[in-house]
Design a protein around this motif. Structure first.
Motif, mmCIF file in Angstrom:
data_model
loop_
_atom_site.group_PDB
_atom_site.id
_atom_site.type_symbol
_atom_site.label_atom_id
_atom_site.label_comp_id
_atom_site.label_asym_id
_atom_site.label_seq_id
_atom_site.Cartn_x
_atom_site.Cartn_y
_atom_site.Cartn_z
ATOM 1 N N TRP A 1 0.845 -1.200 0.000
ATOM 2 C CA TRP A 1 0.000 0.000 0.000
ATOM 3 C C TRP A 1 0.882 1.254 0.000
ATOM 4 O O TRP A 1 0.891 2.022 0.967
ATOM 5 C CB TRP A 1 -0.929 -0.021 1.217
ATOM 6 C CG TRP A 1 -1.790 -1.246 1.277
ATOM 7 C CD1 TRP A 1 -2.848 -1.550 0.470
ATOM 8 C CD2 TRP A 1 -1.650 -2.350 2.179
ATOM 9 N NE1 TRP A 1 -3.378 -2.772 0.813
ATOM 10 C CE2 TRP A 1 -2.665 -3.293 1.865
ATOM 11 C CE3 TRP A 1 -0.783 -2.637 3.236
ATOM 12 C CZ2 TRP A 1 -2.816 -4.488 2.557
ATOM 13 C CZ3 TRP A 1 -0.932 -3.821 3.920
ATOM 14 C CH2 TRP A 1 -1.938 -4.735 3.583
ATOM 15 N N PRO A 2 1.631 1.473 -1.086
ATOM 16 C CA PRO A 2 2.595 2.579 -1.117
ATOM 17 C C PRO A 2 1.948 3.966 -1.084
ATOM 18 O O PRO A 2 2.642 4.957 -0.831
ATOM 19 C CB PRO A 2 3.343 2.355 -2.439
ATOM 20 C CG PRO A 2 2.396 1.556 -3.282
ATOM 21 C CD PRO A 2 1.624 0.702 -2.332
ATOM 22 N N PHE A 3 0.652 4.053 -1.311
ATOM 23 C CA PHE A 3 -0.050 5.334 -1.362
ATOM 24 C C PHE A 3 -0.432 5.863 0.020
ATOM 25 O O PHE A 3 -0.919 6.979 0.159
ATOM 26 C CB PHE A 3 -1.318 5.193 -2.216
ATOM 27 C CG PHE A 3 -2.176 4.023 -1.836
ATOM 28 C CD1 PHE A 3 -3.097 4.105 -0.806
ATOM 29 C CD2 PHE A 3 -2.043 2.804 -2.502
ATOM 30 C CE1 PHE A 3 -3.872 3.016 -0.436
ATOM 31 C CE2 PHE A 3 -2.829 1.706 -2.144
ATOM 32 C CZ PHE A 3 -3.740 1.811 -1.104
ATOM 33 N N LEU A 4 -0.244 5.070 1.083
ATOM 34 C CA LEU A 4 -0.645 5.506 2.420
ATOM 35 C C LEU A 4 0.307 6.574 2.963
ATOM 36 O O LEU A 4 1.497 6.599 2.634
ATOM 37 C CB LEU A 4 -0.677 4.312 3.374
ATOM 38 C CG LEU A 4 -1.710 3.233 3.061
ATOM 39 C CD1 LEU A 4 -1.612 2.100 4.077
ATOM 40 C CD2 LEU A 4 -3.127 3.804 3.039
ATOM 41 N N ARG B 1 3.698 4.804 10.059
ATOM 42 C CA ARG B 1 4.627 4.694 11.193
ATOM 43 C C ARG B 1 3.854 4.511 12.506
ATOM 44 O O ARG B 1 4.208 3.656 13.330
ATOM 45 C CB ARG B 1 5.534 5.919 11.259
ATOM 46 C CG ARG B 1 6.505 5.926 12.430
ATOM 47 C CD ARG B 1 7.597 6.944 12.239
ATOM 48 N NE ARG B 1 8.556 6.507 11.249
ATOM 49 C CZ ARG B 1 9.570 5.681 11.507
ATOM 50 N NH1 ARG B 1 9.752 5.216 12.722
ATOM 51 N NH2 ARG B 1 10.400 5.328 10.558
ATOM 52 N N LEU B 2 2.810 5.305 12.704
ATOM 53 C CA LEU B 2 1.996 5.198 13.915
ATOM 54 C C LEU B 2 1.354 3.814 14.013
ATOM 55 O O LEU B 2 1.371 3.169 15.070
ATOM 56 C CB LEU B 2 0.916 6.281 13.907
ATOM 57 C CG LEU B 2 -0.116 6.221 15.043
ATOM 58 C CD1 LEU B 2 0.556 6.368 16.399
ATOM 59 C CD2 LEU B 2 -1.180 7.293 14.836
ATOM 60 N N PHE B 3 0.813 3.338 12.911
ATOM 61 C CA PHE B 3 0.172 2.028 12.875
ATOM 62 C C PHE B 3 1.184 0.927 13.185
ATOM 63 O O PHE B 3 0.931 0.045 14.016
ATOM 64 C CB PHE B 3 -0.465 1.804 11.495
ATOM 65 C CG PHE B 3 -1.112 0.469 11.354
ATOM 66 C CD1 PHE B 3 -2.378 0.235 11.861
ATOM 67 C CD2 PHE B 3 -0.457 -0.576 10.711
ATOM 68 C CE1 PHE B 3 -2.987 -1.007 11.739
ATOM 69 C CE2 PHE B 3 -1.046 -1.818 10.589
ATOM 70 C CZ PHE B 3 -2.320 -2.037 11.093
ATOM 71 N N ALA B 4 2.336 0.963 12.522
ATOM 72 C CA ALA B 4 3.354 -0.078 12.704
ATOM 73 C C ALA B 4 3.859 -0.118 14.137
ATOM 74 O O ALA B 4 4.034 -1.194 14.724
ATOM 75 C CB ALA B 4 4.508 0.138 11.729
ATOM 76 N N SER C 1 -6.559 8.120 2.069
ATOM 77 C CA SER C 1 -5.589 7.968 0.960
ATOM 78 C C SER C 1 -6.286 8.040 -0.399
ATOM 79 O O SER C 1 -5.636 8.236 -1.412
ATOM 80 C CB SER C 1 -4.844 6.647 1.093
ATOM 81 O OG SER C 1 -5.704 5.573 0.784
ATOM 82 N N GLN C 2 -7.615 7.869 -0.417
ATOM 83 C CA GLN C 2 -8.338 7.867 -1.678
ATOM 84 C C GLN C 2 -8.777 9.266 -2.106
ATOM 85 O O GLN C 2 -9.304 9.462 -3.172
ATOM 86 C CB GLN C 2 -9.583 6.967 -1.572
ATOM 87 C CG GLN C 2 -9.300 5.545 -1.115
ATOM 88 C CD GLN C 2 -8.297 4.803 -1.984
ATOM 89 O OE1 GLN C 2 -8.292 4.945 -3.186
ATOM 90 N NE2 GLN C 2 -7.425 4.033 -1.360
ATOM 91 N N ARG C 3 -8.593 10.253 -1.211
ATOM 92 C CA ARG C 3 -9.045 11.608 -1.546
ATOM 93 C C ARG C 3 -8.127 12.270 -2.550
ATOM 94 O O ARG C 3 -6.976 12.017 -2.608
ATOM 95 C CB ARG C 3 -9.093 12.468 -0.267
ATOM 96 C CG ARG C 3 -10.209 12.042 0.659
ATOM 97 C CD ARG C 3 -10.231 12.907 1.877
ATOM 98 N NE ARG C 3 -11.112 12.304 2.883
ATOM 99 C CZ ARG C 3 -10.865 12.297 4.171
ATOM 100 N NH1 ARG C 3 -9.771 12.861 4.643
ATOM 101 N NH2 ARG C 3 -11.706 11.744 5.012
#
Length: 198
Positions: free
Chosen positions: A147-150, A156-159, A196-198
């Motif tokens: 998901w390179p578009f995130l 980083r926060l999620f990981a 990310s879709q906006r």
């Protein structure tokens, strides 16, 4: 053999000795636990000198840290595979990755030693930053592949959050942790992917 060839050969020999020593630690932890394992025992089991163990790892504490990091690295390989299988569904990917990590931890010799009260526990709790950092960076990398578009900050926060939660649940397993953690994280995943879709 030229200078570069000798250097590469020396590195391969050094890496082979490091792996043999870590394999010896694994066998000793299985047989007697880390608390009862001395550096001399590790050297004997690896068929190297005690001086070699100290030269390659520095101290008993650093040897334990490298053993824990190697085991965590093995878990993370299964996490990456689980994410790849479910790359079309981020929710399923997160739950599968957590399940792979926690299932691997439940069957792992090191984790069993930690849960039995061995003195490796601080290396994944109060002194666990190196393990958390390694897990975080591996998760950031695998998320970037699929998901390179995130947003990098969100990733980083999620990981970081997932790494800390997974390690905590691995050391004190309760219920269906993979499902529970995924459920808690679902709103954040939705927000990140929608944004990310906006």
């Amino acid at each position: 053999m030229n200078t570069e060839g000798r250097r590469r050969h020396a590195e391969r020999v050094r890496e082979g000795m490091r792996e043999a020593i870590l394999d010896a630690v694994e066998a000793l932890v299985r047989d007697r636990g880390w608390q009862e394992t001395r550096m001399a025992d590790v050297a004997d089991a690896a068929e190297v000198s005690r001086q070699t163990v100290y030269q390659l790892f520095g101290s008993r504490e650093e040897l334990a840290q490298q053993y824990v990091l190697r085991e965590a690295d093995r878990f993370l390989g299964t996490v990456e595979s689980a994410v790849a299988v479910h790359a079309d569904d981020p929710y399923a990917a997160v739950e599968a990755a957590l399940d792979a990590f926690l299932t691997g931890a439940a069957d792992n010799l090191m984790v069993k030693a930690i849960l039995s009260g061995d003195d490796l526990l601080p290396l994944v709790t109060t002194q666990g930053l190196p393990v958390i950092e390694m897990a975080r960076e591996r998760l950031i990398a695998v998320i970037g592949v699929h998901w390179p578009f995130l947003d990098a900050g969100d990733v980083r926060l999620f990981a970081e959050t997932v790494a800390r939660l997974a390690i905590s649940h691995a050391t004190v397993a309760t219920g269906d942790a993979a499902h529970d953690i995924s459920r808690v994280l679902r709103p954040f995943i939705t927000q990140v992917f929608d944004g990310s879709q906006r």
